[in-house]
Design a protein around this motif. Structure first.
Motif, PDB file in Angstrom:
ATOM      1  N   LEU A  50       4.238   1.279 -10.540  1.00 35.71           N
ATOM      2  CA  LEU A  50       5.349   0.625  -9.851  1.00 35.71           C
ATOM      3  C   LEU A  50       4.951  -0.746  -9.303  1.00 35.71           C
ATOM      4  O   LEU A  50       5.805  -1.587  -9.034  1.00 35.71           O
ATOM      5  N   GLY A  51       3.643  -0.961  -9.129  1.00 32.94           N
ATOM      6  CA  GLY A  51       3.190  -2.263  -8.663  1.00 32.94           C
ATOM      7  C   GLY A  51       2.457  -2.263  -7.342  1.00 32.94           C
ATOM      8  O   GLY A  51       2.115  -3.328  -6.817  1.00 32.94           O
ATOM      9  N   PHE A  52       2.208  -1.078  -6.767  1.00 34.87           N
ATOM     10  CA  PHE A  52       1.457  -1.017  -5.514  1.00 34.87           C
ATOM     11  C   PHE A  52       0.033  -1.516  -5.735  1.00 34.87           C
ATOM     12  O   PHE A  52      -0.579  -1.283  -6.781  1.00 34.87           O
ATOM     13  N   ASP A  53      -0.501  -2.206  -4.730  1.00 40.89           N
ATOM     14  CA  ASP A  53      -1.843  -2.769  -4.828  1.00 40.89           C
ATOM     15  C   ASP A  53      -2.924  -1.767  -4.426  1.00 40.89           C
ATOM     16  O   ASP A  53      -4.055  -1.834  -4.911  1.00 40.89           O
ATOM     17  N   GLN A  54      -2.590  -0.880  -3.508  1.00 41.75           N
ATOM     18  CA  GLN A  54      -3.547   0.118  -3.018  1.00 41.75           C
ATOM     19  C   GLN A  54      -2.829   1.452  -2.818  1.00 41.75           C
ATOM     20  O   GLN A  54      -1.616   1.480  -2.579  1.00 41.75           O
ATOM     21  N   VAL A  55      -3.597   2.536  -2.897  1.00 40.89           N
ATOM     22  CA  VAL A  55      -3.063   3.878  -2.651  1.00 40.89           C
ATOM     23  C   VAL A  55      -3.922   4.550  -1.597  1.00 40.89           C
ATOM     24  O   VAL A  55      -5.155   4.531  -1.690  1.00 40.89           O
ATOM     25  N   VAL A  56      -3.275   5.128  -0.587  1.00 47.78           N
ATOM     26  CA  VAL A  56      -3.972   5.821   0.491  1.00 47.78           C
ATOM     27  C   VAL A  56      -3.546   7.284   0.475  1.00 47.78           C
ATOM     28  O   VAL A  56      -2.346   7.585   0.425  1.00 47.78           O
ATOM     29  N   LEU A  57      -4.510   8.193   0.505  1.00 51.85           N
ATOM     30  CA  LEU A  57      -4.225   9.630   0.484  1.00 51.85           C
ATOM     31  C   LEU A  57      -4.367  10.211   1.890  1.00 51.85           C
ATOM     32  O   LEU A  57      -5.395  10.027   2.538  1.00 51.85           O
ATOM     33  N   PHE A  58      -3.347  10.915   2.348  1.00 48.89           N
ATOM     34  CA  PHE A  58      -3.355  11.544   3.659  1.00 48.89           C
ATOM     35  C   PHE A  58      -3.350  13.058   3.509  1.00 48.89           C
ATOM     36  O   PHE A  58      -2.332  13.644   3.148  1.00 48.89           O
ATOM     37  N   PRO A  59      -4.475  13.744   3.784  1.00 50.69           N
ATOM     38  CA  PRO A  59      -4.474  15.203   3.770  1.00 50.69           C
ATOM     39  C   PRO A  59      -3.506  15.722   4.836  1.00 50.69           C
ATOM     40  O   PRO A  59      -3.568  15.298   5.999  1.00 50.69           O
ATOM     41  N   TRP A 108       0.855  -1.187   0.000  1.00 46.92           N
ATOM     42  CA  TRP A 108       0.000   0.000   0.000  1.00 46.92           C
ATOM     43  C   TRP A 108       0.891   1.237   0.000  1.00 46.92           C
ATOM     44  O   TRP A 108       1.848   1.312   0.779  1.00 46.92           O
ATOM     45  N   ALA A 109       0.578   2.209  -0.843  1.00 49.14           N
ATOM     46  CA  ALA A 109       1.360   3.449  -0.926  1.00 49.14           C
ATOM     47  C   ALA A 109       0.629   4.564  -0.183  1.00 49.14           C
ATOM     48  O   ALA A 109      -0.511   4.893  -0.515  1.00 49.14           O
ATOM     49  N   ASN A 110       1.280   5.124   0.822  1.00 47.84           N
ATOM     50  CA  ASN A 110       0.730   6.281   1.529  1.00 47.84           C
ATOM     51  C   ASN A 110       1.267   7.560   0.890  1.00 47.84           C
ATOM     52  O   ASN A 110       2.485   7.770   0.837  1.00 47.84           O
ATOM     53  N   LEU A 111       0.363   8.398   0.393  1.00 51.31           N
ATOM     54  CA  LEU A 111       0.746   9.654  -0.253  1.00 51.31           C
ATOM     55  C   LEU A 111       0.209  10.839   0.538  1.00 51.31           C
ATOM     56  O   LEU A 111      -0.944  10.822   0.980  1.00 51.31           O
ATOM     57  N   ILE A 112       1.037  11.864   0.699  1.00 51.66           N
ATOM     58  CA  ILE A 112       0.586  13.106   1.332  1.00 51.66           C
ATOM     59  C   ILE A 112      -0.113  13.977   0.291  1.00 51.66           C
ATOM     60  O   ILE A 112       0.439  14.221  -0.783  1.00 51.66           O
ATOM     61  N   VAL A 113      -1.304  14.436   0.614  1.00 47.12           N
ATOM     62  CA  VAL A 113      -1.968  15.447  -0.219  1.00 47.12           C
ATOM     63  C   VAL A 113      -1.773  16.783   0.486  1.00 47.12           C
ATOM     64  O   VAL A 113      -2.384  17.052   1.519  1.00 47.12           O
ATOM     65  N   GLY A 114      -0.902  17.603  -0.059  1.00 47.02           N
ATOM     66  CA  GLY A 114      -0.594  18.876   0.580  1.00 47.02           C
ATOM     67  C   GLY A 114       0.831  18.903   1.109  1.00 47.02           C
ATOM     68  O   GLY A 114       1.101  19.434   2.191  1.00 47.02           O
ATOM     69  N   ILE A 115       1.759  18.347   0.354  1.00 42.94           N
ATOM     70  CA  ILE A 115       3.163  18.374   0.758  1.00 42.94           C
ATOM     71  C   ILE A 115       3.596  19.822   0.985  1.00 42.94           C
ATOM     72  O   ILE A 115       3.282  20.701   0.188  1.00 42.94           O
ATOM     73  N   PRO A 116       4.288  20.102   2.075  1.00 43.65           N
ATOM     74  CA  PRO A 116       4.623  21.484   2.418  1.00 43.65           C
ATOM     75  C   PRO A 116       5.562  22.136   1.419  1.00 43.65           C
ATOM     76  O   PRO A 116       6.305  21.468   0.703  1.00 43.65           O
ATOM     77  N   PHE A 117       5.480  23.476   1.403  1.00 36.48           N
ATOM     78  CA  PHE A 117       6.372  24.339   0.634  1.00 36.48           C
ATOM     79  C   PHE A 117       6.089  24.330  -0.859  1.00 36.48           C
ATOM     80  O   PHE A 117       6.874  24.869  -1.640  1.00 36.48           O
ATOM     81  N   LEU A 118       4.958  23.724  -1.284  1.00 36.26           N
ATOM     82  CA  LEU A 118       4.576  23.724  -2.693  1.00 36.26           C
ATOM     83  C   LEU A 118       3.344  24.590  -2.897  1.00 36.26           C
ATOM     84  O   LEU A 118       2.577  24.841  -1.974  1.00 36.26           O
ATOM     85  N   SER A 119       3.144  25.031  -4.132  1.00 37.01           N
ATOM     86  CA  SER A 119       1.938  25.786  -4.469  1.00 37.01           C
ATOM     87  C   SER A 119       0.759  24.834  -4.604  1.00 37.01           C
ATOM     88  O   SER A 119       0.915  23.608  -4.688  1.00 37.01           O
ATOM     89  N   ARG A 120      -0.436  25.389  -4.641  1.00 33.82           N
ATOM     90  CA  ARG A 120      -1.637  24.572  -4.816  1.00 33.82           C
ATOM     91  C   ARG A 120      -1.551  23.760  -6.116  1.00 33.82           C
ATOM     92  O   ARG A 120      -1.890  22.574  -6.144  1.00 33.82           O
ATOM     93  N   ARG A 121      -1.099  24.387  -7.198  1.00 34.18           N
ATOM     94  CA  ARG A 121      -0.991  23.697  -8.473  1.00 34.18           C
ATOM     95  C   ARG A 121      -0.018  22.532  -8.373  1.00 34.18           C
ATOM     96  O   ARG A 121      -0.274  21.434  -8.878  1.00 34.18           O
ATOM     97  N   GLU A 122       1.122  22.768  -7.713  1.00 35.48           N
ATOM     98  CA  GLU A 122       2.118  21.701  -7.567  1.00 35.48           C
ATOM     99  C   GLU A 122       1.592  20.555  -6.696  1.00 35.48           C
ATOM    100  O   GLU A 122       1.873  19.385  -6.955  1.00 35.48           O
ATOM    101  N   VAL A 123       0.813  20.917  -5.667  1.00 35.62           N
ATOM    102  CA  VAL A 123       0.232  19.892  -4.792  1.00 35.62           C
ATOM    103  C   VAL A 123      -0.700  18.986  -5.587  1.00 35.62           C
ATOM    104  O   VAL A 123      -0.630  17.751  -5.507  1.00 35.62           O
ATOM    105  N   VAL A 124      -1.589  19.591  -6.365  1.00 40.41           N
ATOM    106  CA  VAL A 124      -2.586  18.807  -7.102  1.00 40.41           C
ATOM    107  C   VAL A 124      -1.926  17.969  -8.194  1.00 40.41           C
ATOM    108  O   VAL A 124      -2.144  16.753  -8.294  1.00 40.41           O
ATOM    109  N   SER A 125      -1.103  18.609  -9.016  1.00 43.40           N
ATOM    110  CA  SER A 125      -0.479  17.871 -10.130  1.00 43.40           C
ATOM    111  C   SER A 125       0.470  16.805  -9.599  1.00 43.40           C
ATOM    112  O   SER A 125       0.541  15.688 -10.148  1.00 43.40           O
ATOM    113  N   GLY A 126       1.198  17.118  -8.530  1.00 39.50           N
ATOM    114  CA  GLY A 126       2.131  16.149  -7.964  1.00 39.50           C
ATOM    115  C   GLY A 126       1.423  14.931  -7.410  1.00 39.50           C
ATOM    116  O   GLY A 126       1.899  13.795  -7.572  1.00 39.50           O
ATOM    117  N   THR A 127       0.273  15.145  -6.755  1.00 37.81           N
ATOM    118  CA  THR A 127      -0.485  14.015  -6.207  1.00 37.81           C
ATOM    119  C   THR A 127      -1.046  13.146  -7.324  1.00 37.81           C
ATOM    120  O   THR A 127      -0.989  11.908  -7.259  1.00 37.81           O
TER     121      THR A 127
END
Length: 225
Positions: free
Chosen positions: A192-201, A163-182
């Protein structure tokens, strides 16, 4: 220790440990786990036993973790074995925990899978973002995507899911960079082969680098809503 029956089918358990080694080393600009006092094996296992006894019988998905469950300086192997023996007595059919990618070892994962007696074992890895530069410069987690790839292969090879844990709202980035990066990271983790993705605000927590800079007016967190 902490237990929460989130829904009739999903519950979460935090058990005490000696603290996150990566936090002690100064990693993670948004994390404030800190360094608690030393915790004995019986306290770790006892917290999980208390939670297991309180689970609703309809619980299908159970999340159980300290900070890095597969790191033996944090959770000794004997404590991990005893905890997973307890988990094998619960009604849950899927057991989740979390670990740093470099802590994933074939023998430890295979042992957990065996102890769970046919249940699905999933490990959430703190990917945060698939952009290696952003992961290092903004989150201060200096590991490569090749390390992630090895961890995913190891998990799959030992019979576990990744399972891949992803941050939504990584610090020091603009709103556009946050959205496109996520968006890019979701695509890349699946490839890459992850079975599940979890988003953490992400939110700015006290006693972190992100909080210090936000308070000083050097960083404006984007509105995630």
């Amino acid at each position: 220790s902490y237990f929460n029956q989130v829904t009739e089918h999903y519950a979460e358990v935090w058990f005490p440990s000696g603290g996150c080694m990566w936090d002690t080393l100064g990693h993670c600009t948004t994390c404030n786990y800190g360094a608690p006092v030393a915790v004995g094996l019986d306290a770790m296992v006892g917290a999980v036993k208390i939670a297991a006894a309180a689970l609703q019988p309809t619980t299908d998905l159970l999340w159980v973790s300290a900070f890095d469950t597969l790191h033996e300086r944090e959770v000794p192997a004997e404590a991990r074995r005893r905890i997973f023996e307890v988990l094998a007595t619960t009604p849950a059919r899927t057991i989740l925990t979390e670990a740093h990618p470099v802590s994933v070892r074939p023998a430890a994962v295979a042992e957990c899978v065996e102890l769970l007696q046919g249940r699905t074992f999933g490990v959430q890895l703190g990917v945060e973002t698939m952009d290696e530069f952003v992961r290092y410069a903004c989150v201060n987690k200096p590991f490569s995507n090749s390390t992630l790839e090895r961890a995913v292969r190891t998990l799959h090879g030992a019979g576990a899911t990744a399972w891949a844990n992803l941050i939504v709202g990584i610090p020091f980035l603009s709103r556009r960079e946050v959205v496109s990066g996520t968006v890019n990271s979701i695509r890349d983790t699946v490839e890459l082969g992850f079975d599940q993705v979890v988003l953490f605000p992400n939110h700015v927590k006290e006693h972190t680098v992100a909080h210090i800079m936000a308070t000083a007016g050097r960083y404006n967190p984007p509105d995630l809503w």
